[in-house]
Scaffold this motif. Structure first.
Motif, PDB file in Angstrom:
ATOM      1  N   LEU A  86       0.877  -1.182   0.000  1.00  0.00           N
ATOM      2  CA  LEU A  86       0.000   0.000   0.000  1.00  0.00           C
ATOM      3  C   LEU A  86       0.908   1.224   0.000  1.00  0.00           C
ATOM      4  O   LEU A  86       1.741   1.379   0.915  1.00  0.00           O
ATOM      5  N   SER A  87       0.779   2.067  -1.001  1.00  0.00           N
ATOM      6  CA  SER A  87       1.627   3.249  -1.123  1.00  0.00           C
ATOM      7  C   SER A  87       0.780   4.497  -1.283  1.00  0.00           C
ATOM      8  O   SER A  87      -0.098   4.547  -2.154  1.00  0.00           O
ATOM      9  N   LEU A  88       1.047   5.490  -0.448  1.00  0.00           N
ATOM     10  CA  LEU A  88       0.321   6.753  -0.495  1.00  0.00           C
ATOM     11  C   LEU A  88       1.303   7.924  -0.448  1.00  0.00           C
ATOM     12  O   LEU A  88       2.386   7.806   0.144  1.00  0.00           O
ATOM     13  N   ILE A  89       0.893   9.015  -1.038  1.00  0.00           N
ATOM     14  CA  ILE A  89       1.680  10.245  -1.027  1.00  0.00           C
ATOM     15  C   ILE A  89       0.869  11.356  -0.386  1.00  0.00           C
ATOM     16  O   ILE A  89      -0.334  11.475  -0.632  1.00  0.00           O
ATOM     17  N   CYS A  90       1.531  12.148   0.423  1.00  0.00           N
ATOM     18  CA  CYS A  90       0.936  13.345   1.005  1.00  0.00           C
ATOM     19  C   CYS A  90       1.699  14.548   0.451  1.00  0.00           C
ATOM     20  O   CYS A  90       2.905  14.687   0.696  1.00  0.00           O
ATOM     21  N   THR A  91       0.998  15.390  -0.272  1.00  0.00           N
ATOM     22  CA  THR A  91       1.609  16.599  -0.819  1.00  0.00           C
ATOM     23  C   THR A  91       1.255  17.778   0.077  1.00  0.00           C
ATOM     24  O   THR A  91       0.076  18.021   0.349  1.00  0.00           O
ATOM     25  N   VAL A  92       2.275  18.474   0.533  1.00  0.00           N
ATOM     26  CA  VAL A  92       2.096  19.582   1.469  1.00  0.00           C
ATOM     27  C   VAL A  92       2.319  20.904   0.751  1.00  0.00           C
ATOM     28  O   VAL A  92       3.291  21.054   0.004  1.00  0.00           O
ATOM     29  N   SER A  93       1.432  21.851   0.987  1.00  0.00           N
ATOM     30  CA  SER A  93       1.608  23.196   0.462  1.00  0.00           C
ATOM     31  C   SER A  93       1.418  24.203   1.584  1.00  0.00           C
ATOM     32  O   SER A  93       0.762  23.911   2.581  1.00  0.00           O
ATOM     33  N   GLY A  94       2.019  25.361   1.425  1.00  0.00           N
ATOM     34  CA  GLY A  94       1.898  26.395   2.432  1.00  0.00           C
ATOM     35  C   GLY A  94       2.909  26.313   3.556  1.00  0.00           C
ATOM     36  O   GLY A  94       2.917  27.162   4.443  1.00  0.00           O
ATOM     37  N   ASP A  95       3.749  25.289   3.531  1.00  0.00           N
ATOM     38  CA  ASP A  95       4.783  25.118   4.547  1.00  0.00           C
ATOM     39  C   ASP A  95       5.787  24.114   4.014  1.00  0.00           C
ATOM     40  O   ASP A  95       5.444  23.269   3.184  1.00  0.00           O
ATOM     41  N   SER A  96       7.001  24.203   4.517  1.00  0.00           N
ATOM     42  CA  SER A  96       8.022  23.241   4.123  1.00  0.00           C
ATOM     43  C   SER A  96       8.061  22.086   5.110  1.00  0.00           C
ATOM     44  O   SER A  96       7.967  22.284   6.331  1.00  0.00           O
ATOM     45  N   ILE A  97       8.197  20.875   4.603  1.00  0.00           N
ATOM     46  CA  ILE A  97       8.256  19.709   5.487  1.00  0.00           C
ATOM     47  C   ILE A  97       9.572  19.657   6.268  1.00  0.00           C
ATOM     48  O   ILE A  97       9.725  18.814   7.156  1.00  0.00           O
ATOM     49  N   THR A  98      10.496  20.560   5.968  1.00  0.00           N
ATOM     50  CA  THR A  98      11.749  20.622   6.722  1.00  0.00           C
ATOM     51  C   THR A  98      11.744  21.743   7.761  1.00  0.00           C
ATOM     52  O   THR A  98      12.760  21.950   8.436  1.00  0.00           O
ATOM     53  N   THR A  99      10.623  22.442   7.887  1.00  0.00           N
ATOM     54  CA  THR A  99      10.538  23.506   8.892  1.00  0.00           C
ATOM     55  C   THR A  99      10.702  22.917  10.282  1.00  0.00           C
ATOM     56  O   THR A  99      10.033  21.937  10.634  1.00  0.00           O
ATOM     57  N   SER A 100      11.546  23.554  11.068  1.00  0.00           N
ATOM     58  CA  SER A 100      11.871  23.029  12.387  1.00  0.00           C
ATOM     59  C   SER A 100      10.644  22.856  13.260  1.00  0.00           C
ATOM     60  O   SER A 100       9.729  23.685  13.264  1.00  0.00           O
ATOM     61  N   ALA A 101      10.661  21.743  13.995  1.00  0.00           N
ATOM     62  CA  ALA A 101       9.698  21.407  15.042  1.00  0.00           C
ATOM     63  C   ALA A 101       8.411  20.777  14.537  1.00  0.00           C
ATOM     64  O   ALA A 101       7.536  20.454  15.336  1.00  0.00           O
TER      65      ALA A 101
ATOM     66  N   ASP B 228      10.240  13.460   0.031  1.00  0.00           N
ATOM     67  CA  ASP B 228      10.901  14.082  -1.121  1.00  0.00           C
ATOM     68  C   ASP B 228      10.868  15.579  -0.854  1.00  0.00           C
ATOM     69  O   ASP B 228       9.826  16.221  -1.034  1.00  0.00           O
ATOM     70  N   THR B 229      11.970  16.120  -0.407  1.00  0.00           N
ATOM     71  CA  THR B 229      11.973  17.536  -0.017  1.00  0.00           C
ATOM     72  C   THR B 229      11.841  18.455  -1.222  1.00  0.00           C
ATOM     73  O   THR B 229      11.321  19.559  -1.100  1.00  0.00           O
ATOM     74  N   SER B 230      12.275  18.000  -2.394  1.00  0.00           N
ATOM     75  CA  SER B 230      12.157  18.845  -3.589  1.00  0.00           C
ATOM     76  C   SER B 230      10.708  19.007  -4.019  1.00  0.00           C
ATOM     77  O   SER B 230      10.336  20.022  -4.612  1.00  0.00           O
ATOM     78  N   ARG B 231       9.899  18.013  -3.712  1.00  0.00           N
ATOM     79  CA  ARG B 231       8.473  18.073  -4.056  1.00  0.00           C
ATOM     80  C   ARG B 231       7.597  18.374  -2.841  1.00  0.00           C
ATOM     81  O   ARG B 231       6.384  18.488  -2.977  1.00  0.00           O
ATOM     82  N   ASN B 232       8.211  18.453  -1.677  1.00  0.00           N
ATOM     83  CA  ASN B 232       7.469  18.696  -0.432  1.00  0.00           C
ATOM     84  C   ASN B 232       6.403  17.620  -0.205  1.00  0.00           C
ATOM     85  O   ASN B 232       5.234  17.921   0.066  1.00  0.00           O
TER      86      ASN B 232
END
Length: 117
Positions: free
Chosen positions: A18-33, A73-77
Motif C-alpha cells: 500500500l503506497s500513499l503520497i501526502c503533498t504539502v503546500s503552504g509550509d516546508s516539510i523541513t521547517t523546524s519542530a 521528497d523535499t524537492s516536491r514537499n
C-alpha cells in the motif's frame, strides 16, 4: 495556509504494498519542530501509523513497524507511506497530518484504501 493532500490507489490487493503520497503546500516539510504523521481510521477509532520529522528521522507504531516505511521528497514537499504485505485489516481511511507540540493541527481530507482481491 497549510494544506495537505493524500493521493494513491484506492484499491490494493492482499499481499501487495500500500503506497500513499501526502503533498504539502503552504509550509516546508523541513521547517523546524514539525512532524508529519500518517494516521488511519477504520470504524470509529484513529490509529497512528508513524511520522517523519522535519529532520528526516522517523518513528512508527510498534504494531505496524515491521511493515511500515515513511519517507520524504523535499524537492516536491511530499511525504510517502509504504505499508507492505497488505491485508483486508489495512482497509481504512488514511490521513496525513502535521504535528506541532503535542497536537495535530492540520489534516488532509483523507483517502479511502480498500484491500481486497
Amino acid at each position: 495556509q497549510v494544506q495537505l493532500q493524500e493521493s494513491g490507489p484506492g484499491l490494493v490487493k492482499p499481499s501487495q504494498t500500500l503506497s500513499l503520497i501526502c503533498t504539502v503546500s503552504g509550509d516546508s516539510i523541513t521547517t523546524s519542530a514539525y512532524y508529519w504523521s500518517w494516521i488511519r481510521q477504520a470504524g470509529k477509532g484513529l490509529e497512528w501509523i508513524g511520522y517523519i520529522a522535519y529532520s528526516g528521522s522517523t518513528d512508527y507504531s510498534p504494531s505496524l513497524k515491521s511493515r511500515t516505511s515513511i519517507s520524504r521528497d523535499t524537492s516536491r514537499n511530499q511525504i510517502t507511506l509504504q505499508l507492505t504485505s497488505a491485508t483486508p485489516e489495512d482497509t481504512a481511511v488514511y490521513y496525513c497530518a502535521r504535528e506541532y507540540g503535542s497536537s495535530w493541527d492540520y489534516w488532509g481530507q483523507g483517502t479511502q484504501v480498500t484491500v481486497s482481491s
